[in-house]
Design a protein around this motif. Structure first.
Motif, short mmCIF file in Angstrom:
data_model
loop_
_atom_site.label_atom_id
_atom_site.label_comp_id
_atom_site.label_asym_id
_atom_site.label_seq_id
_atom_site.Cartn_x
_atom_site.Cartn_y
_atom_site.Cartn_z
N ALA A 21 48.82 39.60 40.56
CA ALA A 21 47.53 39.16 40.75
C ALA A 21 47.42 38.21 42.11
CB ALA A 21 47.05 38.20 39.49
N ILE A 22 48.23 37.58 42.32
CA ILE A 22 48.25 36.56 43.58
C ILE A 22 48.36 37.54 44.82
CG2 ILE A 22 49.53 34.94 44.95
CD1 ILE A 22 50.57 33.69 42.26
N THR A 23 49.20 38.30 44.89
CA THR A 23 49.37 39.48 46.02
C THR A 23 47.86 40.18 46.27
OG1 THR A 23 51.60 39.95 45.44
CG2 THR A 23 50.43 41.46 46.75
N LEU A 24 47.35 40.44 45.37
CA LEU A 24 46.04 41.29 45.23
C LEU A 24 44.89 40.28 45.79
CD1 LEU A 24 45.78 43.39 41.93
CD2 LEU A 24 46.26 44.22 44.50
N ILE A 25 44.91 38.99 45.24
CA ILE A 25 43.86 38.09 45.68
C ILE A 25 44.15 37.80 47.18
CG2 ILE A 25 43.24 35.53 45.61
CD1 ILE A 25 43.63 35.67 42.49
N LEU A 26 45.49 37.57 47.63
CA LEU A 26 45.68 37.36 49.03
C LEU A 26 45.44 38.53 49.89
CD1 LEU A 26 49.07 35.42 49.03
CD2 LEU A 26 46.73 34.44 49.26
N MET A 27 45.60 39.68 49.40
CA MET A 27 45.23 41.07 50.18
C MET A 27 43.99 41.13 50.40
SD MET A 27 47.95 43.63 48.74
CE MET A 27 47.14 45.15 49.46
N SER A 28 43.03 40.71 49.26
CA SER A 28 41.73 40.86 49.55
C SER A 28 41.06 39.81 50.67
CB SER A 28 40.96 40.57 48.20
OG SER A 28 39.65 40.37 48.20
N THR A 29 41.76 38.58 50.41
CA THR A 29 41.41 37.57 51.53
C THR A 29 41.52 37.88 52.80
OG1 THR A 29 41.71 35.90 49.72
CG2 THR A 29 41.46 35.03 51.91
N ARG A 30 42.83 38.54 52.84
CA ARG A 30 43.00 38.88 54.28
C ARG A 30 42.31 39.95 54.96
NH1 ARG A 30 45.20 36.56 58.40
NH2 ARG A 30 46.73 35.55 57.14
N ARG A 45 40.22 29.51 40.84
CA ARG A 45 39.15 28.39 40.97
C ARG A 45 38.34 28.41 42.27
NH1 ARG A 45 43.06 24.91 38.67
NH2 ARG A 45 43.77 24.12 40.80
N GLY A 46 38.76 29.27 43.30
CA GLY A 46 38.09 29.45 44.31
C GLY A 46 37.39 30.51 44.26
N GLY A 47 37.09 31.23 43.18
CA GLY A 47 36.09 32.48 42.94
C GLY A 47 36.80 33.73 43.11
N ALA A 48 38.28 33.79 42.92
CA ALA A 48 38.87 35.00 42.96
C ALA A 48 38.64 35.93 42.01
CB ALA A 48 40.44 34.90 43.45
N SER A 49 38.40 35.21 40.54
CA SER A 49 38.11 35.95 39.26
C SER A 49 37.14 36.95 39.45
CB SER A 49 38.04 34.94 38.28
OG SER A 49 36.83 34.21 38.76
N ALA A 50 36.39 36.93 40.11
CA ALA A 50 35.41 38.04 40.45
C ALA A 50 35.58 39.32 40.91
CB ALA A 50 33.99 37.48 41.24
N LEU A 51 37.05 39.36 41.41
CA LEU A 51 37.52 40.68 41.98
C LEU A 51 37.79 41.71 41.00
CD1 LEU A 51 40.35 39.29 44.32
CD2 LEU A 51 38.14 40.07 45.04
N GLY A 52 37.64 41.35 39.66
CA GLY A 52 37.94 42.36 38.50
C GLY A 52 39.23 42.99 38.61
N GLY A 53 39.38 44.08 37.90
CA GLY A 53 40.72 44.98 37.66
C GLY A 53 41.85 44.18 37.17
N VAL A 54 42.86 43.94 37.89
CA VAL A 54 44.18 43.41 37.46
C VAL A 54 43.87 41.77 37.35
CG1 VAL A 54 46.58 42.82 37.80
CG2 VAL A 54 45.83 45.24 37.94
N VAL A 55 43.17 41.39 38.66
CA VAL A 55 42.87 40.01 38.60
C VAL A 55 41.88 39.59 37.60
CG1 VAL A 55 41.88 38.40 40.32
CG2 VAL A 55 43.14 40.33 41.28
N GLY A 56 40.87 40.21 37.28
CA GLY A 56 39.96 39.97 36.09
C GLY A 56 40.86 39.91 34.98
#
Length: 440
Positions: free
Chosen positions: A116-125, A321-332
């Motif tokens: 999940a951390i990896t997907l969030i960072l990839m999305s942010t990048r 808490r920075g709003g990454a939960s809105a990404l859905g999928g594995v992160v959701g």
């Protein structure tokens, strides 16, 4: 309609097998550490259920004889026993799965959180790169590579120790007894009560002590194996012997000097000649509660993975808490499970810490009880004139009655008329033998 028979006591069945299928009540009560009355009832139940026989000696003592395949007989007759044996096999598998599940959850938690951390960072990048492209910049997409994933198949491998530690352990007698997933459970909850059989060991030892003394004992011989001697314990107060008398149907005897000794008639009858008894310990030793039976390497790995898991969960919490939960999928999914993952991550390190502190206090009490019993053992070794007088008086009650197959008055294995005819022939032969000796 016949009532269903009770399933025989497993401890009695084990004792019968170890004593070669021919026993007395005293034999089983001593071997299994059971109450004499319970041993008698269970031996009769086993004889009725498995086709056992009773042999009555001329003295009136009884030996119980069982077929060597009595377990098979019971299994064929009792659906309940078959069900119990089947459930025991199933429970072993279920309990193993329960044990390894905690390790599986730990590994799964780390994988999910890191993914999940990896997907969030990839999305942010990716968002940053798109912004740079909009501004005409020549950004570059990259995959974070600072997360290290261990070889999970290594941990799951049943040959983990043989494959990875063979060279380190070559020539060493030490062999691990559990795999890593089991070690995780051991780190969390330990490996059970090491003194689960303490009462069984206590009564087996006391019974063996009495048998070695041919059915008699004095209080000083028994106290090293007892607890709760009373706050006002003195040599003349022997109320603590009441449980021993109750269990083994003992009888107190008073000497002319007022000394108490204890006789146990049921333990004086045996189905075999005196055997060399196992050496008894000087006192009943309780075992210290170990924190874990896992190896130090396994414990270090469990602590390390637990710390990595908790740190990763904390990092993930900040990203969510920075709003990454809105990404859905594995992160959701991980966002939905976050409270459970956080509770597991904290509990994984807190539970062993609390247990470690609790075990320190528990082991201190274990050592204190061992010290008291050892003190009673030292008093026995020191002896003295009073103890010597009691032991000398006890010897006049010492006896051993062997229920021999050559001196039986009755056995349920034969018809009563056949036995009477055999006894008559035996008497005639004895009379003729004495008559011939008189003629000489």
């Amino acid at each position: 309609m016949a009532l269903p028979q009770a399933v025989p006591n497993p401890a009695v069945m084990q004792a019968v097998e170890k004593l070669d299928y021919r026993v007395t009540i005293g034999d089983v009560a001593t071997r299994a550490g059971l109450d004499v009355k319970l041993a008698q009832r269970e031996l009769l139940n086993l004889a009725q259920s498995a086709g056992g026989h009773l042999q009555v000696a001329e003295s009136g003592e009884i030996a119980y004889v069982y077929p060597r395949n009595f377990r098979e007989v019971l299994r064929n007759k009792s659906f309940r026993l078959r069900l119990q044996e089947q459930w025991q096999r199933i429970w072993k598998i279920l309990f193993y799965l329960i044990r390894v599940s905690f390790g599986v959850v730990l590994i799964a938690s780390i994988v999910l959180v890191v993914l999940a951390i990896t997907l969030i960072l990839m999305s942010t990048r990716s968002s940053d790169d798109n912004n740079n492209d909009d501004r005409g910049g020549g950004g570059m997409v990259f995959m974070p590579h600072f997360f290290y994933f261990p070889d999970l198949f290594w941990f799951f491998s049943p040959n983990y120790y043989d494959e990875r530690r063979y060279e380190q352990r070559q020539g060493s007698a030490e062999q691990p007894s559990m795999n890593f997933l089991e070690a995780v459970f051991s780190f969390l909850f330990g490996d059970g009560n090491p003194n689960a059989r303490l009462e069984e060991r206590r009564w087996q030892t006391i019974g063996s002590l009495i048998r070695q003394n041919q059915g008699v004992a004095v209080a000083e011989q028994v106290t090293p194996y007892l607890d709760d001697l009373g706050k006002g314990y003195r040599n003349e107060y022997e109320d603590y012997m009441l449980p021993v008398l109750t269990r083994f149907n003992g009888q107190p005897e008073v000497s002319p000097e007022g000394d108490l000794v204890y006789r146990f008639p049921e333990l004086q009858a045996t189905a075999f000649r005196s055997r060399r008894e196992n050496q008894l310990s000087d006192y009943l030793r309780e075992f210290r509660w170990p924190f874990s039976n896992a190896t130090s390497g396994q414990l270090t790995a469990a602590i390390g993975l637990g710390a990595v898991n908790l740190v990763a969960i904390a990092i993930l919490g900040g990203l969510l808490r920075g709003g990454a939960s809105a990404l859905g999928g594995v992160v959701g999914l991980v966002s939905f499970l976050y409270p459970v993952l956080l509770a597991y991550g904290i509990g994984f390190l807190v539970i062993p810490l609390v247990r470690y502190l609790w075990l320190k206090g528990r082991n201190a009490k274990v050592e204190a009880r061992n010290a008291l019993r050892q003190q009673q053992s030292l008093k026995l070794k020191q002896g003295g004139p009073d103890l010597a007088r009691k032991l000398a008086y006890a010897q006049q009650f010492a006896a051993e009655e062997v229920v021999s197959e050559q001196d039986l008055a009755y056995t349920t294995e034969q018809d009563l008329l056949d036995q009477e005819a055999a006894n008559t022939r035996k008497l005639d032969e004895e009379w003729l033998r004495r008559l011939n000796q008189g003629d000489r």
